[in-house]
Design an enzyme around this catalytic site. Structure first.
Site, PDB file in Angstrom:
ATOM      1  CB  CYS A 107      79.959 100.515  77.099  1.00 19.34           C
ATOM      2  SG  CYS A 107      79.485 102.252  78.067  1.00 19.34           S
ATOM      3  CB  CYS A 133      80.506 104.436  82.700  1.00 21.23           C
ATOM      4  SG  CYS A 133      81.664 103.271  81.450  1.00 21.23           S
ATOM      5  CB  CYS A 157      73.091 113.905  84.480  1.00 19.03           C
ATOM      6  SG  CYS A 157      73.164 114.478  83.026  1.00 19.03           S
ATOM      7  CB  CYS A 196      80.775 114.251  82.052  1.00 19.81           C
ATOM      8  SG  CYS A 196      79.301 114.693  80.971  1.00 19.81           S
ATOM      9  N   GLY A 228      81.635 110.581  79.735  1.00 16.00           N
ATOM     10  CA  GLY A 228      81.476 111.983  78.845  1.00 16.00           C
ATOM     11  C   GLY A 228      80.364 112.155  78.208  1.00 16.00           C
ATOM     12  CD  GLU A 229      76.515 114.460  75.309  1.00 21.58           C
ATOM     13  OE1 GLU A 229      75.969 113.889  76.261  1.00 21.58           O
ATOM     14  OE2 GLU A 229      76.244 114.463  74.191  1.00 21.58           O
ATOM     15  CB  CYS A 234      75.802 110.764  85.778  1.00 21.69           C
ATOM     16  SG  CYS A 234      76.936 110.089  84.975  1.00 21.69           S
ATOM     17  CB  SER A 266      74.212 107.298  74.745  1.00 22.07           C
ATOM     18  OG  SER A 266      73.357 108.110  75.536  1.00 22.07           O
ATOM     19  CB  SER A 306      70.283 110.752  78.477  1.00 23.28           C
ATOM     20  OG  SER A 306      71.290 109.649  78.250  1.00 23.28           O
ATOM     21  CG  LEU A 307      63.371 112.199  77.411  1.00 19.26           C
ATOM     22  CD1 LEU A 307      63.784 113.283  76.535  1.00 19.26           C
ATOM     23  CD2 LEU A 307      62.125 111.530  76.799  1.00 19.26           C
ATOM     24  CG  HIS A 308      67.383 110.144  82.471  1.00 15.63           C
ATOM     25  ND1 HIS A 308      67.348 108.832  81.878  1.00 15.63           N
ATOM     26  CD2 HIS A 308      68.614 110.505  82.000  1.00 15.63           C
ATOM     27  CE1 HIS A 308      68.564 108.425  81.598  1.00 15.63           C
ATOM     28  NE2 HIS A 308      69.301 109.469  81.706  1.00 15.63           N
ATOM     29  CD  GLU A 328      84.945 103.985  85.351  1.00 18.13           C
ATOM     30  OE1 GLU A 328      84.064 103.336  85.307  1.00 18.13           O
ATOM     31  OE2 GLU A 328      85.194 104.685  85.931  1.00 18.13           O
ATOM     32  CG  ASN A 373      74.108 101.061  89.066  1.00 22.01           C
ATOM     33  OD1 ASN A 373      74.441 100.871  90.200  1.00 22.01           O
ATOM     34  ND2 ASN A 373      74.334 100.256  87.905  1.00 22.01           N
TER      35      ASN A 373
HETATM   36  N1  SAH Z   1      76.590 111.682  78.203  1.00 19.51           N
HETATM   37  C1  SAH Z   1      75.928 110.632  77.495  1.00 19.51           C
HETATM   38  C2  SAH Z   1      76.371 109.396  77.260  1.00 19.51           C
HETATM   39  C3  SAH Z   1      77.072 108.784  78.945  1.00 19.51           C
HETATM   40  S1  SAH Z   1      75.818 108.206  80.072  1.00 19.51           S
HETATM   41  C4  SAH Z   1      74.367 110.828  77.783  1.00 19.51           C
HETATM   42  O1  SAH Z   1      74.026 111.518  78.806  1.00 19.51           O
HETATM   43  O2  SAH Z   1      73.579 110.201  77.066  1.00 19.51           O
HETATM   44  C5  SAH Z   1      75.039 106.778  79.467  1.00 19.51           C
HETATM   45  C6  SAH Z   1      73.623 106.552  79.932  1.00 19.51           C
HETATM   46  O3  SAH Z   1      73.783 106.245  81.642  1.00 19.51           O
HETATM   47  C7  SAH Z   1      72.928 107.747  79.963  1.00 19.51           C
HETATM   48  O4  SAH Z   1      71.870 107.530  79.653  1.00 19.51           O
HETATM   49  C8  SAH Z   1      72.894 108.211  81.769  1.00 19.51           C
HETATM   50  O5  SAH Z   1      71.783 109.101  81.850  1.00 19.51           O
HETATM   51  C9  SAH Z   1      72.875 106.928  82.334  1.00 19.51           C
HETATM   52  N2  SAH Z   1      73.174 106.867  83.588  1.00 19.51           N
HETATM   53  C10 SAH Z   1      74.098 107.677  84.314  1.00 19.51           C
HETATM   54  N3  SAH Z   1      74.118 107.540  85.695  1.00 19.51           N
HETATM   55  C11 SAH Z   1      73.289 106.438  85.695  1.00 19.51           C
HETATM   56  C12 SAH Z   1      72.916 105.769  86.832  1.00 19.51           C
HETATM   57  N4  SAH Z   1      73.541 105.922  88.010  1.00 19.51           N
HETATM   58  N5  SAH Z   1      72.108 104.949  86.829  1.00 19.51           N
HETATM   59  C13 SAH Z   1      71.688 104.532  85.573  1.00 19.51           C
HETATM   60  N6  SAH Z   1      71.674 105.055  84.457  1.00 19.51           N
HETATM   61  C14 SAH Z   1      72.689 106.158  84.543  1.00 19.51           C
END
Ligand code: SAH
Length: 344
Positions: free
Chosen positions: A105, A333, A116, A112, A159-160, A119, A191, A214-216, A92, A290
């Site tokens: 994007c 995505c 996570c 992947c 993907g990563e 995701c 990212s 992506s810290l979270h 996508e 999301n």
């Molecule tokens: N693998 C890479 C890039 C892809 S994800 C990474 O982890 O950074 C792109 C961003 O979207 C990341 O910050 C990921 O954590 C975030 N993301 C994934 N699922 C999500 C969701 N359901 N809601 C909000 N952000 C999300």
């Protein structure tokens, strides 16, 4: 087996052209057709003789992204594509229109491995890496379809990117090449979920791209609950790599922080994050989660989102709340590929 000519770097193309006994200027012509114009067949290379086109077609193929589905947001003109690859796999891309131009994007892998928990990409499973040409083809297909020029790239799709390191680096050089799309490295954001050794490799490339992490979460206990990668490289190691990245490149690092109700959105989390990031040249992007079906993650309330942002700001940390684009077309995505693979 034919070779994908679009996935060769400029130097590799050059040496293949020389090996074929052709004059060097041919590599520039061919590179332009492939990368600047994004042609999908050798027959479109009109300044090259029919014989040579046939010779090339016997040895190589041109990787492509075929539009399988397209969704246009009625709210903000965001466009989302589901692209079909040569082997029937799907990825996508999303095109977003900003004041300064179009941003794409892109996906870097089919699926992947990172797992996570919030995701969608992880749910549909990992299939394979994308070749450099396949990552770039996402731009070509979208540009042709929408008749636009894309100025900015974010590697934030499926993907990563640092788990497909070589191909991603080749992609960056190819889109940056002045004979190709000529997109400035400064307009590219990569990212990562925090594959620490690859962050060091990336800084050694000395590319002026923006690094986003992506810290979270503000600590290892919370981060490990949602991001398995944290068990391998914890927050301290990730932040250490970021500090080094800033030192080496003089560029601000961004942090993505997805706000999930009562998981990582409390006052204490915001306070702890501020302390950890204190004094760093950085920016925090707050993203209301999301929700992906059956993940059961609940978006933080408006109140918690603003409180979180204010705590960071009051502690001197740059923070913005990400505007949601394309909310009516599942623009985040991973969602379309999943549906296509038969999961609701
Ligand atoms: N693998 C890479 C890039 C892809 S994800 C990474 O982890 O950074 C792109 C961003 O979207 C990341 O910050 C990921 O954590 C975030 N993301 C994934 N699922 C999500 C969701 N359901 N809601 C909000 N952000 C999300």
């Amino acid at each position: 087996m034919k070779k994908d000519i679009k996935s060769l770097s400029y130097a590799e193309l050059n040496s293949e052209i020389v090996t074929l006994g052709l004059p060097r200027f041919r590599s520039k012509q061919i590179f332009e057709w492939l990368h600047k114009y994004g042609v999908s067949s050798f027959d479109e290379m009109t300044n090259i003789s029919k014989d040579l086109r046939k010779k090339l077609a016997d040895i190589y193929f041109i990787s492509d992204c075929e539009i399988e589905q397209k969704y246009v947001s009625k709210i903000d003109e965001t466009v989302k594509y589901l692209f079909k690859l040569y082997d029937g796999e799907y990825v996508e891309s999303v095109i977003m229109k900003y004041k300064y131009g179009y941003t794409i994007c892109v996906s870097s892998q089919v699926g992947c491995k990172m797992g996570c928990t919030f995701c969608a990409s992880a749910l549909a499973g990992f299939k394979r890496n994308l070749e450099a040409g396949e990552i770039e083809s996402q731009l070509h297909s979208a540009q042709k379809d929408l008749n636009i020029r894309i100025s900015n790239i974010v590697l934030m799709g499926i993907g990563e990117p640092l788990d497909n390191y070589e191909n991603v680096i080749k992609f960056l050089h190819n889109v940056n090449n002045e004979n190709g799309l000529n997109i400035s490295m400064r307009n590219i954001t990569l990212s990562t979920c925090g594959i620490v050794p690859k962050i060091y490799d990336l800084m050694n490339e000395e590319l002026p791209i923006t690094l986003t992490i992506s810290l979270h979460a503000p600590n290892d206990i919370i981060r490990s609950r949602t991001m398995p990668v944290n068990n391998k490289w914890g927050i301290d190691e990730v932040l250490e790599a970021c500090r080094e990245y800033i030192n080496r490149t003089n560029r601000r690092v961004s942090f993505e922080y997805t706000l999930i109700h009562s998981v990582n959105d409390t006052y204490e989390c915001a306070k702890e994050l501020s302390e950890r990031l204190h004094g760093m040249l950085c920016h925090v992007n707050l993203i209301p989660v999301n929700d992906v079906a059956e993940r059961g993650n609940v978006k933080s309330s408006e109140e918690n989102i603003y409180r979180f942002a204010n705590v960071l700001k009051n502690n001197g940390i740059n923070a913005t709340i990400r505007r949601t684009l394309g909310s009516d077309i599942n623009a985040s995505c991973g969602q379309l590929r999943r549906k296509r693979n038969g999961v609701k």
